[in-house]
Design a protein around this motif. Structure first.
Motif, PDB file in Angstrom:
ATOM      1  N   LYS A  71       0.807  -1.219   0.000  1.00 52.29           N
ATOM      2  CA  LYS A  71       0.000   0.000   0.000  1.00 52.29           C
ATOM      3  C   LYS A  71       0.843   1.274   0.000  1.00 52.29           C
ATOM      4  N   LYS A  72       2.155   1.111   0.165  1.00 52.79           N
ATOM      5  CA  LYS A  72       3.023   2.290   0.199  1.00 52.79           C
ATOM      6  C   LYS A  72       4.137   2.183  -0.841  1.00 52.79           C
ATOM      7  N   ARG A  73       5.269   1.602  -0.452  1.00 57.70           N
ATOM      8  CA  ARG A  73       6.415   1.511  -1.366  1.00 57.70           C
ATOM      9  C   ARG A  73       6.842   0.053  -1.476  1.00 57.70           C
ATOM     10  N   SER A  74       7.173  -0.351  -2.699  1.00 55.70           N
ATOM     11  CA  SER A  74       7.547  -1.752  -2.902  1.00 55.70           C
ATOM     12  C   SER A  74       8.391  -1.922  -4.158  1.00 55.70           C
ATOM     13  N   TYR A  75       9.102  -3.058  -4.204  1.00 59.56           N
ATOM     14  CA  TYR A  75       9.866  -3.469  -5.384  1.00 59.56           C
ATOM     15  C   TYR A  75       9.226  -4.722  -5.960  1.00 59.56           C
ATOM     16  N   GLY A  76       9.385  -4.892  -7.262  1.00 62.92           N
ATOM     17  CA  GLY A  76       8.880  -6.108  -7.868  1.00 62.92           C
ATOM     18  C   GLY A  76       9.054  -6.115  -9.370  1.00 62.92           C
ATOM     19  N   MET A  77       8.145  -6.803 -10.039  1.00 62.77           N
ATOM     20  CA  MET A  77       8.147  -6.910 -11.496  1.00 62.77           C
ATOM     21  C   MET A  77       6.731  -6.632 -11.988  1.00 62.77           C
ATOM     22  N   VAL A  78       6.641  -6.075 -13.181  1.00 64.75           N
ATOM     23  CA  VAL A  78       5.321  -5.702 -13.672  1.00 64.75           C
ATOM     24  C   VAL A  78       5.185  -5.982 -15.165  1.00 64.75           C
ATOM     25  N   ILE A  79       3.958  -6.280 -15.554  1.00 69.34           N
ATOM     26  CA  ILE A  79       3.596  -6.422 -16.972  1.00 69.34           C
ATOM     27  C   ILE A  79       2.429  -5.482 -17.234  1.00 69.34           C
ATOM     28  N   PHE A  80       2.604  -4.548 -18.169  1.00 69.23           N
ATOM     29  CA  PHE A  80       1.530  -3.668 -18.626  1.00 69.23           C
ATOM     30  C   PHE A  80       1.047  -4.161 -19.984  1.00 69.23           C
ATOM     31  N   SER A  81      -0.261  -4.089 -20.220  1.00 64.93           N
ATOM     32  CA  SER A  81      -0.798  -4.545 -21.500  1.00 64.93           C
ATOM     33  C   SER A  81      -2.004  -3.714 -21.919  1.00 64.93           C
ATOM     34  N   LYS A  82      -1.988  -3.282 -23.191  1.00 60.72           N
ATOM     35  CA  LYS A  82      -3.158  -2.606 -23.755  1.00 60.72           C
ATOM     36  C   LYS A  82      -4.286  -3.597 -23.994  1.00 60.72           C
ATOM     37  N   TYR A  83      -3.900  -4.851 -24.136  1.00 63.16           N
ATOM     38  CA  TYR A  83      -4.895  -5.895 -24.377  1.00 63.16           C
ATOM     39  C   TYR A  83      -5.321  -6.517 -23.039  1.00 63.16           C
TER      40      TYR A  83
END
Length: 347
Positions: free
Chosen positions: A162-174
């Motif tokens: 809910k505040k600050r974090s590290y990780g990996m992300v996938i963004f998709s228009k689909y």
């Protein structure tokens, strides 16, 4: 001269063969591929000398280069830039936590968040992703995702969700119709996936960040410091290659069982002359080999000659365009993009 030619031939075959042996099977074999570019240059040099001297022995380095032609293809390509290619546009970027440059540009000035948000890629995967919900200027999910224009799958490895974090992300228009985690083992290394619906087709997107090479690039700027870390670096390279081999085994099994065509992207911390690269090439196609131009180095530090960020895809997905954005100097890696099409593709 015959002895030198024979020795060079033997060493070349030994190094070429090393990419087919996992570091899990033979200790330190993961270090041998680093010498492949050197042995290729040695063979070119020896071939030139023998050719100018009109020596029939020139066929030995020539034969060596023919045998190792694959290593030449994965080093340099001549494909034209196809900027207008129509297809599924993808982007991978190790963002270094968005803290590579400590000074935040003034409001209105170009910055890494704006660049990622404005890039027209349909799918954007980011490693070493830092999310800060407490700061509007660093709310990366909101900015890069364009206030929900892109769907996203964010896997937190460390921090407060809910505040600050590290990780990996996938963004998709689909639309993202499925998602999951393959593995994670630290605040930055891991692999996640998302299945996206493109027209009537489904494509599985992998975002991967394999174990770091653990090279202290800053120390290599200074000769005295470089001498001090030399032995440590060899040990770290060995341990890193072993860890990546173990991670790759998990990833390879997972993508082999995918019900959909896959696109695998990310910071693999593996040069093209490696067991990991050749293992993945048995099942997938590397976009650089089909649509790249030049060397396409992806590392933005003193070891600038490394290409360790890769985009692999199912053979049914045809790469039309590939580019390393070396003009984007916001991290210790450069963003890499590619465009794919396939039979029946519809935007």
């Amino acid at each position: 001269m015959k002895f030198i030619a024979g020795l060079l031939f033997f060493i070349s075959l030994l190094l070429f063969s090393s990419v087919f042996i996992s570091p899990e099977v033979f200790p330190y074999v993961g270090l041998l591929p680093f010498f492949i570019p050197i042995i290729l240059l040695a063979n070119f040099f020896f071939l030139a000398i023998l050719t100018l001297a009109w020596r029939r022995l020139a066929f030995v380095p020539l034969l060596t280069l023919v045998i190792g032609y694959k290593f030449l293809l994965i080093s340099f390509q001549f494909h034209p830039r196809n900027e207008e290619a129509v297809g599924l546009k993808v982007l991978t970027y190790n963002a270094h936590g968005f803290f590579y440059k400590k000074d935040t540009p003034p409001e209105g000035e170009p910055n890494v968040f704006n660049w990622l948000a404005d890039h027209p890629a349909d799918v954007k995967v980011v490693q070493e992703f830092y999310q800060d919900y407490t700061s509007a200027s660093r709310n990366a999910i909101k900015i890069i995702g364009k206030n929900g224009e892109y769907e996203h799958f964010y896997h937190i490895v460390e921090g407060n969700e809910k505040k600050r974090s590290y990780g990996m992300v996938i963004f998709s228009k689909y639309p993202i119709v499925n998602e999951g985690v393959v593995f994670d083992n630290s605040k930055s290394n891991g692999t996640i996936f998302a299945d996206i619906q493109v027209g009537s087709d489904t494509v599985r997107i992998y975002n991967t960040h394999l174990e770091s090479m653990a090279i202290e690039a800053e120390s290599l700027d200074n000769y005295e410091q470089a001498k001090l870390v030399y032995r440590q670096t060899l040990g770290k390279l060995h341990r890193g290659s072993l860890a990546r081999a173990q991670q790759l085994s998990i990833l390879y099994e997972h993508l082999s069982n995918s019900p959909h065509p896959v696109i695998l992207m990310g910071d693999m911390n593996e040069i093209p002359y490696s067991h990991a690269y050749f293992l993945l090439s048995q099942k997938l196609v590397n976009a650089f080999e089909k649509a790249g131009r030049g060397f396409e180095f992806t590392y933005n530090r003193v070891l600038f000659f490394l290409r360790i960020d890769h985009i692999f895809a199912d053979p049914d997905l045809v790469p039309l365009h590939f580019n390393t954005h070396r003009e984007v100097d916001y991290s210790d890696h450069y963003p890499v993009t590619a465009t794919f099409t396939w039979e029946g593709f519809r935007e």
